[in-house]
Design a protein around this motif. Structure first.
Motif, PDB file in Angstrom:
ATOM      1  N   LEU A  54       0.656  -1.222  -0.097  1.00 59.93           N
ATOM      2  CA  LEU A  54       0.213  -0.010  -0.037  1.00 59.93           C
ATOM      3  C   LEU A  54       0.819   1.214  -0.074  1.00 59.93           C
ATOM      4  O   LEU A  54       0.364   2.441  -0.323  1.00 59.93           O
ATOM      5  CB  LEU A  54      -0.941   0.014   1.304  1.00 59.93           C
ATOM      6  CG  LEU A  54      -2.025  -1.025   1.132  1.00 59.93           C
ATOM      7  CD1 LEU A  54      -2.688  -1.147   2.533  1.00 59.93           C
ATOM      8  CD2 LEU A  54      -2.960  -0.953   0.086  1.00 59.93           C
ATOM      9  N   SER A 287      -9.425  -5.731  -2.067  1.00 67.28           N
ATOM     10  CA  SER A 287      -9.127  -4.195  -1.757  1.00 67.28           C
ATOM     11  C   SER A 287      -9.105  -3.726  -3.336  1.00 67.28           C
ATOM     12  O   SER A 287      -9.175  -4.610  -4.379  1.00 67.28           O
ATOM     13  CB  SER A 287      -7.774  -3.722  -1.271  1.00 67.28           C
ATOM     14  OG  SER A 287      -6.828  -4.248  -1.982  1.00 67.28           O
ATOM     15  N   ARG A 290      -3.776  -3.354  -7.052  1.00 60.56           N
ATOM     16  CA  ARG A 290      -2.534  -2.506  -7.218  1.00 60.56           C
ATOM     17  C   ARG A 290      -2.006  -3.050  -8.359  1.00 60.56           C
ATOM     18  O   ARG A 290      -2.034  -4.477  -8.626  1.00 60.56           O
ATOM     19  CB  ARG A 290      -1.641  -2.616  -5.973  1.00 60.56           C
ATOM     20  CG  ARG A 290      -1.606  -1.242  -5.130  1.00 60.56           C
ATOM     21  CD  ARG A 290      -3.119  -1.017  -4.537  1.00 60.56           C
ATOM     22  NE  ARG A 290      -3.311   0.213  -3.611  1.00 60.56           N
ATOM     23  CZ  ARG A 290      -4.139   0.414  -3.145  1.00 60.56           C
ATOM     24  NH1 ARG A 290      -5.177  -0.313  -2.889  1.00 60.56           N
ATOM     25  NH2 ARG A 290      -4.302   1.282  -2.017  1.00 60.56           N
ATOM     26  N   GLY A 342      -6.823   1.806   4.682  1.00 60.42           N
ATOM     27  CA  GLY A 342      -5.570   1.810   3.745  1.00 60.42           C
ATOM     28  C   GLY A 342      -4.485   2.230   4.481  1.00 60.42           C
ATOM     29  O   GLY A 342      -4.459   2.449   5.774  1.00 60.42           O
TER      30      GLY A 342
END
Length: 399
Positions: A54, A287, A290, A342
Motif C-alpha cells: 500500500l 481491496s 494494485r 488503507g
C-alpha cells in the motif's frame, strides 16, 4: 489454464472473514488467485506485507501506466468503480489532485462538522422512534445520515440526494452488468456534477464543489472533468463507508453483547469504533487492485511488472504479529494500528470524516436507544451478496 483458487473465498458469515484467509496468512507468502473479472492476481494477507504494497512506489493504481487493459483488471466488479477518479491515479497527478481537497478533510475541519452531524443524527432518530418499532436501521439511519452529511459538504440539493444513492449502489454492485451500462451511469453522474460546478462559476458558494471550482493551487486550476471525478470519488468514499458500517457495527455489537457495555460506558465509543473498523472491513473481500510497476519482493515472492495485487485488509487486520488476540473483538483495545482506511499514498482521504460520523452515530444510538436489540434472530438478517461493499439489506431493530 492455470488452476487457481477462486476469490473471494467462501465465508459462513457476512461480517467474519473466511477461514481460508487465515490459512493463506499462515502460509506467509502471497497466494495466486482468480477473481470474477480480469486476470489472476496475487493475494497479500500479512500485515507488514500489506503495508508494503500500500505504500511502496513499486505499486500503482493507474492500470494504463502499468500497461494493463481495462478489461484485464483483476476485480470483483465488471469495472473499477473508482476509475477516472483520484483513487485510480498515481503521482504526479494524484499528488496534484489530492492537494485540492486535502484541507477540507483535515481532522480540525472535520471536527467542526461534528455538531451538525449530531443534529442530523438526532433528527433521524426522532423520525425513526416516532414511526415506531420495529424499524429498519439501514433505511432509517444508516443510509440517510452519511448522505445528508456528504451532500451538505458538497453542496448537493436535497431533492437530488436519492439520485446519488442510486448511482453509488450501481457503481458498487458486483452483478455482471454490461460495461456500457456502468459507463453510462458514470457519464450521467459526471454530467450532473458538471452542471453543479457550472452554476458555481456564475454563483460562487462556500461548499466543496464551489471551492474546487474557484480555487487555484500554485497557479493550477481543475478542469470540469477533474472536478466531477473528484466529487464522485468523495461521494463513494464518504457515503459508503458510513452507510455500510453503521448497520454492520450495530449488528455485531448487538449480536455479541457489546452494545450494553457501551450504553453503560459511552466513553468506549472511540476505541469501539476503531476496533470495529479493524474487525469489519468495508470491502467484502480484497481491496482496490494494485499494479506492479517494478520488480519487487513481497513475502518471499518476486513480483514483476504487470502483475496485479490485492491486499486483503480483513486478513492483515487480524494478523497476530500486529494484534494480540487478533480474532477477539475487544472494544476497549488501545493499541490499534489497523489499516481499515488503507495506508500510504492512497489512504482514504475521508478517514477523519468517516471516523467522526461513526462515532456520532454510535453515540447517538446508545444515548437515545439504550434498549436497542435485533427484532429478528441474527441468522435471519438478510445480507447483500452482490456488492463490492458489505452491509445488510435491512436491519430490523426494536427498543
Amino acid at each position: 489454464m492455470e488452476k487457481l483458487p477462486e476469490f473471494p473465498f467462501p465465508a459462513d458469515h457476512s461480517l467474519r472473514p473466511s477461514p481460508l484467509l487465515a490459512d493463506a496468512r499462515a502460509g506467509g507468502a502471497p497466494v495466486r488467485v482468480r477473481l470474477g473479472y480480469g486476470d489472476p492476481a496475487w493475494l497479500v494477507t500479512r500485515y507488514e506485507d500489506a503495508r508494503t504494497v500500500l505504500s511502496s512506489p513499486a505499486f500503482g493504481r493507474d492500470h494504463e501506466r502499468a500497461g494493463i487493459p481495462a478489461d484485464r483488471i483483476a476485480g470483483m466488479t465488471p469495472a473499477d468503480p473508482t476509475s477516472r477518479t483520484l483513487l485510480s491515479e498515481d503521482p504526479p497527478d494524484h499528488t496534484r489532485l489530492r492537494r485540492f481537497v486535502y484541507r477540507t478533510f483535515t481532522p480540525r475541519r472535520v471536527e467542526a462538522l461534528r455538531p451538525g452531524t449530531e443534529r442530523i443524527a438526532g433528527r433521524l432518530l426522532d423520525a425513526m422512534v416516532g414511526s415506531g418499532a420495529p424499524a429498519d436501521l439501514v433505511e432509517g439511519f444508516g443510509l440517510p445520515l452519511p448522505i445528508q452529511v456528504i451532500c451538505d459538504l458538497l453542496g448537493v440539493p436535497v431533492a437530488d440526494r436519492a439520485r446519488f444513492t442510486g448511482w453509488a449502489d450501481g457503481l458498487l454492485s458486483t452483478d455482471d452488468r454490461p460495461l456500457a451500462e456502468i459507463g453510462a451511469d458514470i457519464d450521467e453522474m459526471n454530467g450532473y456534477l458538471a452542471d453543479l460546478a457550472a452554476t458555481r462559476v456564475e454563483h460562487p458558494t462556500e461548499d466543496l464543489i464551489g471551492s474546487l471550482v474557484r480555487e487555484r493551487v500554485e497557479g493550477d486550476r481543475l478542469t470540469e472533468e477533474e472536478v466531477s471525478n473528484l466529487v464522485r470519488a468523495i461521494l463513494i468514499a464518504g457515503f459508503e463507508t458510513t452507510a455500510s458500517q453503521v448497520p454492520n457495527f450495530v449488528y455485531l455489537l448487538l449480536e455479541g453483547g457489546d452494545y450494553a457495555r457501551i450504553v453503560a460506558d459511552p466513553g468506549l465509543v472511540p476505541t469501539a469504533v476503531e476496533e470495529l473498523l479493524r474487525c469489519v472491513p468495508l470491502i467484502a473481500q480484497g481491496s482496490l487492485t494494485r499494479f506492479v510497476l517494478e520488480e519487487v519482493e513481497v513475502g518471499g515472492v518476486m513480483l514483476r511488472p504487470g502483475d496485479q495485487v490485492l491486499v486483503e485488509l480483513a486478513a492483515a487486520n487480524r494478523d497476530t504479529v500486529a494484534f494480540p488476540a487478533s480474532d477477539t473483538m475487544d472494544i476497549a483495545r488501545e493499541a490499534n494500528p489497523h489499516i481499515a482506511f488503507g495506508h500510504g499514498l492512497h489512504r482514504c482521504l475521508g478517514a477523519s470524516l468517516a471516523r467522526m460520523e461513526l462515532q456520532v452515530a454510535l453515540s447517538a444510538l446508545v444515548a437515545r436507544l439504550p434498549g436497542l436489540r435485533l427484532a429478528v434472530p441474527p441468522g435471519e438478517v438478510p445480507w447483500h451478496a452482490d456488492r463490492f461493499v458489505r452491509r445488510p439489506k435491512e436491519l430490523l431493530v426494536t427498543w
